[in-house]
Design a protein around this motif. Structure first.
Motif, PDB file in Angstrom:
ATOM      1  N   CYS A   5     -37.955 -46.733  47.302  1.00 45.99           N
ATOM      2  CA  CYS A   5     -39.209 -46.460  48.008  1.00 45.99           C
ATOM      3  C   CYS A   5     -39.695 -47.692  48.759  1.00 45.99           C
ATOM      4  N   GLU A   6     -39.563 -48.846  48.134  1.00 45.24           N
ATOM      5  CA  GLU A   6     -39.948 -50.093  48.807  1.00 45.24           C
ATOM      6  C   GLU A   6     -39.151 -50.295  50.089  1.00 45.24           C
ATOM      7  N   LEU A   7     -37.839 -50.090  49.996  1.00 49.31           N
ATOM      8  CA  LEU A   7     -36.981 -50.306  51.159  1.00 49.31           C
ATOM      9  C   LEU A   7     -37.252 -49.282  52.257  1.00 49.31           C
ATOM     10  N   LEU A   8     -37.570 -48.051  51.874  1.00 43.95           N
ATOM     11  CA  LEU A   8     -37.891 -47.019  52.862  1.00 43.95           C
ATOM     12  C   LEU A   8     -39.145 -47.390  53.647  1.00 43.95           C
ATOM     13  N   ILE A   9     -40.106 -47.993  52.955  1.00 45.36           N
ATOM     14  CA  ILE A   9     -41.372 -48.356  53.584  1.00 45.36           C
ATOM     15  C   ILE A   9     -41.239 -49.627  54.416  1.00 45.36           C
ATOM     16  N   GLU A  10     -40.504 -50.593  53.899  1.00 45.76           N
ATOM     17  CA  GLU A  10     -40.504 -51.929  54.482  1.00 45.76           C
ATOM     18  C   GLU A  10     -39.382 -52.193  55.480  1.00 45.76           C
ATOM     19  N   THR A  11     -38.358 -51.326  55.539  1.00 44.20           N
ATOM     20  CA  THR A  11     -37.226 -51.561  56.432  1.00 44.20           C
ATOM     21  C   THR A  11     -36.921 -50.321  57.259  1.00 44.20           C
ATOM     22  N   ASN A  12     -36.036 -50.478  58.212  1.00 48.88           N
ATOM     23  CA  ASN A  12     -35.549 -49.354  59.023  1.00 48.88           C
ATOM     24  C   ASN A  12     -34.111 -48.994  58.664  1.00 48.88           C
ATOM     25  N   LYS A  13     -33.703 -49.355  57.473  1.00 46.95           N
ATOM     26  CA  LYS A  13     -32.346 -49.053  57.031  1.00 46.95           C
ATOM     27  C   LYS A  13     -32.139 -47.565  56.849  1.00 46.95           C
ATOM     28  N   GLN A  14     -30.897 -47.129  57.036  1.00 49.75           N
ATOM     29  CA  GLN A  14     -30.538 -45.731  56.823  1.00 49.75           C
ATOM     30  C   GLN A  14     -30.663 -45.388  55.339  1.00 49.75           C
ATOM     31  N   VAL A  15     -30.953 -44.117  55.069  1.00 51.16           N
ATOM     32  CA  VAL A  15     -31.106 -43.675  53.686  1.00 51.16           C
ATOM     33  C   VAL A  15     -29.839 -43.951  52.881  1.00 51.16           C
ATOM     34  N   SER A  16     -28.691 -43.716  53.484  1.00 48.96           N
ATOM     35  CA  SER A  16     -27.426 -43.937  52.775  1.00 48.96           C
ATOM     36  C   SER A  16     -27.254 -45.402  52.389  1.00 48.96           C
ATOM     37  N   GLN A  17     -27.663 -46.312  53.268  1.00 47.69           N
ATOM     38  CA  GLN A  17     -27.558 -47.743  52.969  1.00 47.69           C
ATOM     39  C   GLN A  17     -28.508 -48.128  51.845  1.00 47.69           C
ATOM     40  N   ARG A  64     -44.465 -39.622  55.515  1.00 47.20           N
ATOM     41  CA  ARG A  64     -45.823 -39.520  54.970  1.00 47.20           C
ATOM     42  C   ARG A  64     -46.491 -40.891  54.932  1.00 47.20           C
ATOM     43  N   HIS A  65     -45.718 -41.886  54.550  1.00 44.20           N
ATOM     44  CA  HIS A  65     -46.269 -43.241  54.497  1.00 44.20           C
ATOM     45  C   HIS A  65     -46.668 -43.729  55.888  1.00 44.20           C
ATOM     46  N   ILE A  66     -45.810 -43.470  56.879  1.00 45.31           N
ATOM     47  CA  ILE A  66     -46.104 -43.868  58.260  1.00 45.31           C
ATOM     48  C   ILE A  66     -47.374 -43.162  58.754  1.00 45.31           C
ATOM     49  N   ALA A  67     -47.494 -41.864  58.427  1.00 38.68           N
ATOM     50  CA  ALA A  67     -48.665 -41.096  58.859  1.00 38.68           C
ATOM     51  C   ALA A  67     -49.941 -41.604  58.208  1.00 38.68           C
ATOM     52  N   SER A  68     -49.837 -42.018  56.934  1.00 40.91           N
ATOM     53  CA  SER A  68     -51.026 -42.490  56.213  1.00 40.91           C
ATOM     54  C   SER A  68     -51.536 -43.819  56.762  1.00 40.91           C
ATOM     55  N   LYS A  69     -50.652 -44.585  57.423  1.00 47.58           N
ATOM     56  CA  LYS A  69     -51.040 -45.885  57.969  1.00 47.58           C
ATOM     57  C   LYS A  69     -51.454 -45.796  59.433  1.00 47.58           C
ATOM     58  N   ALA A  70     -51.269 -44.616  60.033  1.00 47.21           N
ATOM     59  CA  ALA A  70     -51.588 -44.456  61.466  1.00 47.21           C
ATOM     60  C   ALA A  70     -53.088 -44.462  61.705  1.00 47.21           C
TER      61      ALA A  70
END
Length: 286
Positions: A237-249, A280-286
């Motif tokens: 979850c941290e990496l999904l929020i803080e980076t643009n890495k692919q889900v597989s990576q 959802r995280h991106i939308a909550s910060k918009a």
């Protein structure tokens, strides 16, 4: 993690302890103390351990913990050079003997009873009370006490909050037990990104595989590999929020060799897909 007993110093000029914590890292080990603790994170992000709960935390994290609930906050953001939080610690007698039995404090009493499971207040409460928490620190002794009691009364009226500790968990404050848990937690923290073998973990605490599995289940009310997956998904979850890495990576970096299994575990713990979580995280910060 070893739950270390912490002796909270008594204040000579106040009925409770209140302070602003500001350092490079959250340095406190996994510990417990008889005092209740209310903590608000001003700056920092990482993983919060409370009883058998393992969750991410970030700025605005607002938590009330009951007496002798083992806990610690571990920051994982390497980019940040400091962390900051507001902490209040108080015991059963900070308003005198028997104060919780008075009718005026019945709602605060209920709140403190519930705090034995660890209470995380919602985002709305966090935003509402953030400035009030800072203001309390700057008040004179009597004003500080009155403001703090009013704060507890206001928190007791909040209906929407999250319990951190699952039903059935009873903290084990035995030194030997917690020394073993301490070693296991450290092992997972250092090795979550690669394949974890049960034999390696059990041998680190001088137990057989079968004995270790029984021990861990009894201690945390969850299986060892449930804990491992819970930890890995929180890091994902941290990496999904803080980076643009692919889900597989991200899945691979968090120790998952099978992408379908990663998706199943993510759904189990987060109740949504990785991309939905990110959006959802991106939308909550918009």
């Amino acid at each position: 993690m070893k739950a270390k007993f912490e002796k909270v110093p008594e204040s000579t000029d106040s009925s409770f302890i209140s302070f602003l914590y500001e350092k490079e890292n959250f340095e406190a080990p996994w510990h417990f103390h008889p005092e209740y603790e209310l903590t608000y994170i001003i700056k920092g992000k990482g993983i919060r351990y409370v009883g058998n709960s393992v969750q991410n935390f970030e700025e605005g994290d607002f938590v009330l913990l009951g007496s002798n609930v083992p806990h610690c906050w571990k920051d994982t953001n390497s980019d940040s050079k400091s962390v900051k939080s507001i902490v209040f610690q108080f015991n059963d007698t900070f308003l005198g003997q028997g104060w919780m039995e008075k009718s005026e404090f019945r709602y605060i009493k209920k709140l403190l009873e519930k705090s034995s499971r660890g209470i995380k207040f919602n985002v709305e409460a966090s935003k509402k009370f953030s400035k009030k928490l800072i203001n309390i620190l700057n008040k004179s002794s009597l004003e500080k006490l009155l403001s703090f009691v009013k704060l507890l009364e206001s928190l007791s009226a909040i209906k929407s909050h999250e319990f951190l500790i699952t039903d059935g968990f009873v903290p084990n404050l035995n030194h030997k037990t917690n020394e073993r848990i301490h070693r296991v937690y450290n092992y997972v923290h250092s090795n979550y990104y690669k394949k974890i073998k049960l034999g390696h973990v059990s041998s680190s605490v001088a137990m057989s595989n079968e004995a270790f599995c029984r021990f861990f289940k009894k201690s945390l009310n969850k299986s060892f590999f449930t804990f491992v997956n819970e930890y890995r998904i929180n890091r994902a979850c941290e990496l999904l929020i803080e980076t643009n890495k692919q889900v597989s990576q991200i899945a691979y970096e968090c120790g998952y060799e099978s992408l379908p299994f990663f998706y199943r575990q993510f759904q189990k713990f987060i109740k949504t897909s990785p991309l939905e979580f990110k959006n959802r995280h991106i939308a909550s910060k918009a």
